[in-house]
Every structure is written in C-alpha cells, then in structure tokens.
Motif scaffolding. Structure first.
Motif, PDB file in Angstrom:
ATOM      1  N   VAL A 193       3.805  75.229  -5.988  1.00  0.00           N
ATOM      2  CA  VAL A 193       3.092  75.169  -7.273  1.00  0.00           C
ATOM      3  C   VAL A 193       3.268  76.483  -8.036  1.00  0.00           C
ATOM      4  O   VAL A 193       2.587  77.471  -7.764  1.00  0.00           O
TER       5      VAL A 193
ATOM      6  N   GLY B 134       0.840  68.608 -11.947  1.00  0.00           N
ATOM      7  CA  GLY B 134      -0.545  68.489 -12.395  1.00  0.00           C
ATOM      8  C   GLY B 134      -1.319  67.371 -11.718  1.00  0.00           C
ATOM      9  O   GLY B 134      -2.369  66.972 -12.204  1.00  0.00           O
TER      10      GLY B 134
ATOM     11  N   LEU C 203       2.325  79.095  -5.363  1.00  0.00           N
ATOM     12  CA  LEU C 203       1.581  78.690  -4.174  1.00  0.00           C
ATOM     13  C   LEU C 203       2.474  77.787  -3.325  1.00  0.00           C
ATOM     14  O   LEU C 203       3.095  76.859  -3.843  1.00  0.00           O
TER      15      LEU C 203
ATOM     16  N   HIS D  94       2.659  70.383  -8.571  1.00  0.00           N
ATOM     17  CA  HIS D  94       3.371  71.119  -9.632  1.00  0.00           C
ATOM     18  C   HIS D  94       3.504  70.285 -10.903  1.00  0.00           C
ATOM     19  O   HIS D  94       3.882  70.806 -11.948  1.00  0.00           O
TER      20      HIS D  94
ATOM     21  N   THR E  57       2.410  83.577 -10.110  1.00  0.00           N
ATOM     22  CA  THR E  57       2.359  83.262  -8.677  1.00  0.00           C
ATOM     23  C   THR E  57       3.125  81.983  -8.382  1.00  0.00           C
ATOM     24  O   THR E  57       3.392  81.187  -9.285  1.00  0.00           O
TER      25      THR E  57
ATOM     26  N   ARG F  45      -0.140  86.559  -0.490  1.00  0.00           N
ATOM     27  CA  ARG F  45      -1.548  86.454  -0.104  1.00  0.00           C
ATOM     28  C   ARG F  45      -1.785  85.186   0.704  1.00  0.00           C
ATOM     29  O   ARG F  45      -1.123  84.166   0.493  1.00  0.00           O
TER      30      ARG F  45
ATOM     31  N   ARG G 227      -8.145  85.810  -3.206  1.00  0.00           N
ATOM     32  CA  ARG G 227      -8.554  86.769  -4.240  1.00  0.00           C
ATOM     33  C   ARG G 227      -9.845  87.477  -3.868  1.00  0.00           C
ATOM     34  O   ARG G 227     -10.671  87.763  -4.740  1.00  0.00           O
TER      35      ARG G 227
ATOM     36  N   THR H  64      -4.466  73.467 -10.165  1.00  0.00           N
ATOM     37  CA  THR H  64      -4.423  74.882 -10.534  1.00  0.00           C
ATOM     38  C   THR H  64      -5.782  75.283 -11.091  1.00  0.00           C
ATOM     39  O   THR H  64      -6.566  74.426 -11.498  1.00  0.00           O
TER      40      THR H  64
ATOM     41  N   PRO I 102      -4.684  84.654 -14.370  1.00  0.00           N
ATOM     42  CA  PRO I 102      -3.725  83.672 -14.878  1.00  0.00           C
ATOM     43  C   PRO I 102      -3.798  82.468 -13.934  1.00  0.00           C
ATOM     44  O   PRO I 102      -3.931  82.641 -12.724  1.00  0.00           O
ATOM     45  N   SER I 103      -3.752  81.283 -14.482  1.00  0.00           N
ATOM     46  CA  SER I 103      -3.860  80.052 -13.703  1.00  0.00           C
ATOM     47  C   SER I 103      -2.949  80.099 -12.469  1.00  0.00           C
ATOM     48  O   SER I 103      -1.800  80.517 -12.552  1.00  0.00           O
ATOM     49  N   GLU I 104      -3.484  79.701 -11.298  1.00  0.00           N
ATOM     50  CA  GLU I 104      -2.660  79.696 -10.086  1.00  0.00           C
ATOM     51  C   GLU I 104      -2.996  78.489  -9.227  1.00  0.00           C
ATOM     52  O   GLU I 104      -4.039  77.856  -9.387  1.00  0.00           O
ATOM     53  N   GLY I 105      -2.080  78.160  -8.310  1.00  0.00           N
ATOM     54  CA  GLY I 105      -2.250  76.993  -7.458  1.00  0.00           C
ATOM     55  C   GLY I 105      -3.494  77.113  -6.590  1.00  0.00           C
ATOM     56  O   GLY I 105      -3.866  78.202  -6.151  1.00  0.00           O
ATOM     57  N   MET I 106      -4.182  75.989  -6.389  1.00  0.00           N
ATOM     58  CA  MET I 106      -5.417  75.947  -5.601  1.00  0.00           C
ATOM     59  C   MET I 106      -5.218  75.028  -4.396  1.00  0.00           C
ATOM     60  O   MET I 106      -4.573  73.992  -4.510  1.00  0.00           O
TER      61      MET I 106
ATOM     62  N   ALA J 267      -4.086  67.839 -16.623  1.00  0.00           N
ATOM     63  CA  ALA J 267      -3.960  66.406 -16.325  1.00  0.00           C
ATOM     64  C   ALA J 267      -2.549  66.184 -15.792  1.00  0.00           C
ATOM     65  O   ALA J 267      -1.662  66.987 -16.066  1.00  0.00           O
TER      66      ALA J 267
END
Lengths: 208, 288
Positions: free
Chosen positions: A39, B25, A46, B23, A44, A3, B183, B254, B227-231, A128
C-alpha cells in the motif's frame, strides 16, 4: 527507516511519493514470499505479510529500497508502469465550475485550460474503492474543500480539493468541488484490475 | 435457501474478506472474529473460504427451506430449532436442521458476534473474490434484513464431518496485547504506559470498522496529521480527540492519524467480541 506495524506489517519510509511509487512497482514486479498487501502512500509503503518471517522480509525490503534509491528516477519507467497516460474526456459543466473560477480569480475557460493543461499522476487511492488522489494539479486551482459536503455526488464527477483532483468512482457523499463529469468508467468490480487508476498511473483530462 | 425471518440488530454474510486490494482503496473486510468463522466452517467440513452469517447481539431467526448441517460459534447464544422433529442444537457442535425448520438465536451471554456456518457455504455472488459485506465501502451483499434469501452452496464434494464438538470457551480476559508502533514516536514519552495503565470503556458507536474507546488520552509529542499511510487491522489509532480506536475488518485501508500500537493477531477475536460498555485493557507484554 522501516517501522513495525504489528506482527504482520512493515511500514517502509520512502520520504517521497516518487520513491513510494518506484518501491511499489519493484515489489509488485518481484513480490516477496507471503506478501498480501502493498500500500503506497505519499511518504511510505505499507507491506503486509501475515505469517512471514518479519526479519527476512525486513532485510528484503531494505535491499529493494536500496536498489530503488540507487537506480534513481532517471532509470526510465519503473517495471509495470503504464507506457501512456490515461486520457479522461470531461464535460466541464460541474456545479462548482463558476465558483471555482471566482475563487481562483480566473475565467471559466482558464479553469478548464489549467485542469487539462498538465499531466497528473495517481498518488494513492483511498476514501472509497477506486478513489484516486491525482497529484500535480495546477497551483492556481488549489482550493479548500466545500464547507458543507454534498450528501451525494454522482459517479464520474470530476472534482478538485486542496492540491488534488479526483474522479468519483461511485456515487458517494463528498466535499470536493465539482468541475465536470466523465463517462469513462474508472471502477468496475467485474474488471481485472477493478480500478483503471493505480498508484503511479499518469492521467490527462481533456474537454469532451 | 435460508430465509431471514429476523436479522437481529445487525447481520451480514462474511467470509475471509478481500485482501490484496488495499492499494485500490478497498478495505479487507471479512469476519470480524475470523477465528470463530474458521471454527464454524471446520465443524461442518467446509473449506476455510466458505461464507457464513455474522450476527451482532444474536436475536435472529432463520428459516431453512432445505435441510442442512450447520454449526454456530463465537458469542454464545441460546439456540432453539423449531421443527416437526425434535432437534438438539448447541454452540460449537455440528447439528442437522431439517427442511422447514426455524433456527432461533437468543441474546448472547457474553461477546457480541455469533457465526453460523452452513455445510456448502452461503453462496451469494462474490464481489472481488469475496462474499463479505463491507460496511465501509458498501461492496458485497447488503446487510441482511427480513426476507433476505441466502442460497446454500453444493456440499457434495466436501469431506465428511469429522469433528464432534469444539468445547465452549469461557469469556476471554479483556486484555489486548499490542506491538508498539509504527508511530509511537508521535506520542510523548510514557504515552504507551498511559495507554496500558487503566482499562478503557468500549463506546456505543463501535462497529465493524473499529472499536471506539473511552478513557485516558495518550499525550502527543507532535501535533497535526501524518501524510496518509497504509493501516493494518488491529491498529490502535489515536485521532485528535485522544480517544483510541482499534481497527477491525472494515477499517479504511489508509489513514492520517498516528497509530500508537497494533493488537496482536491472536487477540483480534477478543477485540471483535467487545460490547459497548465492556472494559478492556492494553498491555505491551507479549505473554499472558
């Protein structure tokens, strides 16, 4: 499926955490040109590459994902994976230990046995810096978060919430149930890498 | 040294942030309006990585213990320099601040964030390769307060200042171009059109993490959380309230709410300059 996440990002759907970890490891071992962030998430990965040709990057990701899916999990440890599990010694004297035992319907000894009995795997990090979501927790210990989060949880607190366990890398507010504490430093901005735990790292707790 | 006599409503040290640790955090952080910080650094001959000061709503006062070349960009503030010698000061030009002088910023005419670059850069100790204050994770130096002392780096090896003036910009049109997804399929057909139909109002609780908007709620096709994903920076996330949030520099790496679209990189400075109460519109058309 891959995507589009803006002009610089592509979000690769892996369908599972295990595939996310293998794709993450493959991309780190052979990083496509221009990629600044990789990530992994539960389903997924990213990939962020400002200024890179998105078409070329997409083709490359397709190729790497294909190879990862084809090689399968039995091809051994992915490149860059830790050979050994990280062992975290824990003093089990957490504020919520008794209530966890009560809610789980088992004695405190068994809470400790179940928390130390399985090897956990770092799914991803978030919330965090250095806060790792450890997957593979014994289902008997799957409990909801506290209804009222604490305003401050000390660094090194070992906790559980839902299907995860975690170690608080720094003092922060938090709603996870505290089982104990560790003196192992899992987050250090002067270390390289700063986090002891990375996606895919295997972790075993043991009573200190 | 630069001494903060008054930081204004909110001021921090910012550079280009700490990319590469998402990655683990770690938010990227860095100047919210990166283009303005880059311009300020260029005006004083700094490397692009140099750290400057990001003011929010101006109204700061800085005392310079040693003389320095500075440049101010971003949201245009009235500028005055109190000094024994008369000093001309203005937006978008390098000017010399003599030792002992005080630089005063008024409230900006438009926009939110003003940048001051000093030749040599702000030389506070970097954390994970960056001097940026990350308001989400707390990494980097604390936000500036009265009495904060900021060391200035060595400028001996820098190239000569070669730019006279960057012409002052006009307020940009409050239109943000977005790339749909990742999304958009979590939203009902027509939700993107809904998002782009009418201007949103910028909410009071906007900050360096995100610009919170009030307006139409794009209808969801699917409930629940991802489910949590990279932003990515610029992501337009729609939480259960239905009110979109545009992620800025300190956004969490994320997240679990669906992202309907991502603001184009060239328009991020516009988003970073939006004030509470401003109105802003989205468009999916790539051109202006």
């Amino acid at each position: 499926m891959i995507r589009v996440a803006g002009e610089a990002g592509l979000l690769v759907e892996t369908g599972s955490l295990a595939v996310s970890h293998r794709l993450d490891a493959a991309l780190r071992a052979s990083r496509p040109a221009g990629v600044v962030e990789i990530v992994p998430g539960p389903e997924t990965v990213l990939v962020v590459a400002p200024g890179a040709d998105q078409g070329l990057l997409r083709a490359r990701l397709d190729e790497v994902l294909g190879a990862v899916l084809e090689s399968g999990p039995e091809s051994g440890a992915p490149p860059g994976a830790e050979p050994e599990a990280v062992v975290i010694p824990v003093v089990y004297d957490g504020e919520d230990l008794d209530s966890v035992a009560e809610l789980a319907g088992i004695p405190v000894d068994e809470v400790i046995a179940r928390h130390t009995g399985r090897e956990l795997v770092v799914g991803w990090l978030g919330f965090a810096p250095g806060f790792a979501y450890l997957t593979g927790l014994d289902p008997v210990l799957h409990l909801p978060r506290l209804a009222t989060p604490r305003t401050s949880v000390p660094a090194g607190s070992v906790a559980i919430a839902g299907p995860y366990s975690a170690i608080y890398p720094t003092a922060s507010p938090g709603g996870w149930r505290l089982l104990g504490r560790t003196s192992t430093r899992i987050w250090d901005v002067d270390a390289d890498p700063p986090s002891l735990l990375r996606p895919g790292t295997r972790v075993r707790f043991e009573p200190a | 040294m630069i001494e903060i006599l008054a930081p204004g409503p909110y001021a921090t040290v910012q550079d280009l942030g700490r990319p590469g640790y998402a990655h683990l955090g770690v938010p990227c952080s860095g100047a919210a309006d990166e283009a303005s910080l880059r311009l300020a650094n260029r005006l004083v001959g700094n490397a692009k990585e140099a750290a400057g000061i990001e003011l929010t709503y101006g109204r700061a006062r800085l005392a310079f213990h040693a003389g320095a070349w500075v440049a101010v960009t971003g949201a245009p503030c009235p500028l005055t320099v109190r000094s024994a010698l008369p000093v001309g000061a203005g937006m978008g030009v390098p000017f010399w601040v003599p030792a002992g002088a005080e630089v005063r910023f008024g409230a900006p005419a438009w926009g939110l964030r003003t940048y001051l670059a000093v030749r040599g850069g702000i030389a506070v100790e970097p954390v994970l390769g960056s001097r940026s204050t990350d308001s989400l994770s707390g990494l980097g130096p604390a936000p500036l307060r009265q009495g904060s002392m900021l060391p200035v780096g060595d400028s001996g090896s820098l190239v000569e200042i070669s730019v006279d003036l960057a012409p002052a910009g006009k307020p940009p049109p409050a239109v943000l171009r977005i790339v749909p997804g990742p999304r958009d399929d979590w939203f009902a057909p027509g939700a993107l059109a809904e998002l782009c139909a009418e201007p949103y109002e910028v909410s009071q609780d906007s900050n360096r993490v995100g610009v919170r908007l009030r307006g139409r709620e794009p209808a969801r096709a699917r409930e629940g959380e991802l489910p949590s994903e990279g932003m990515v920076t610029g992501a337009v996330q729609v939480p259960p309230s239905g009110q979109p949030i545009i992620f800025l520099a300190d956004h969490p790496p994320t997240g679990g709410y669906p992202v309907i679209g991502v603001v184009r990189a060239a328009d991020l400075p516009i988003a970073a300059q939006l004030r509470p109460g401003d109105r802003v519109r989205f468009t999916v058309r790539p051109g202006r």
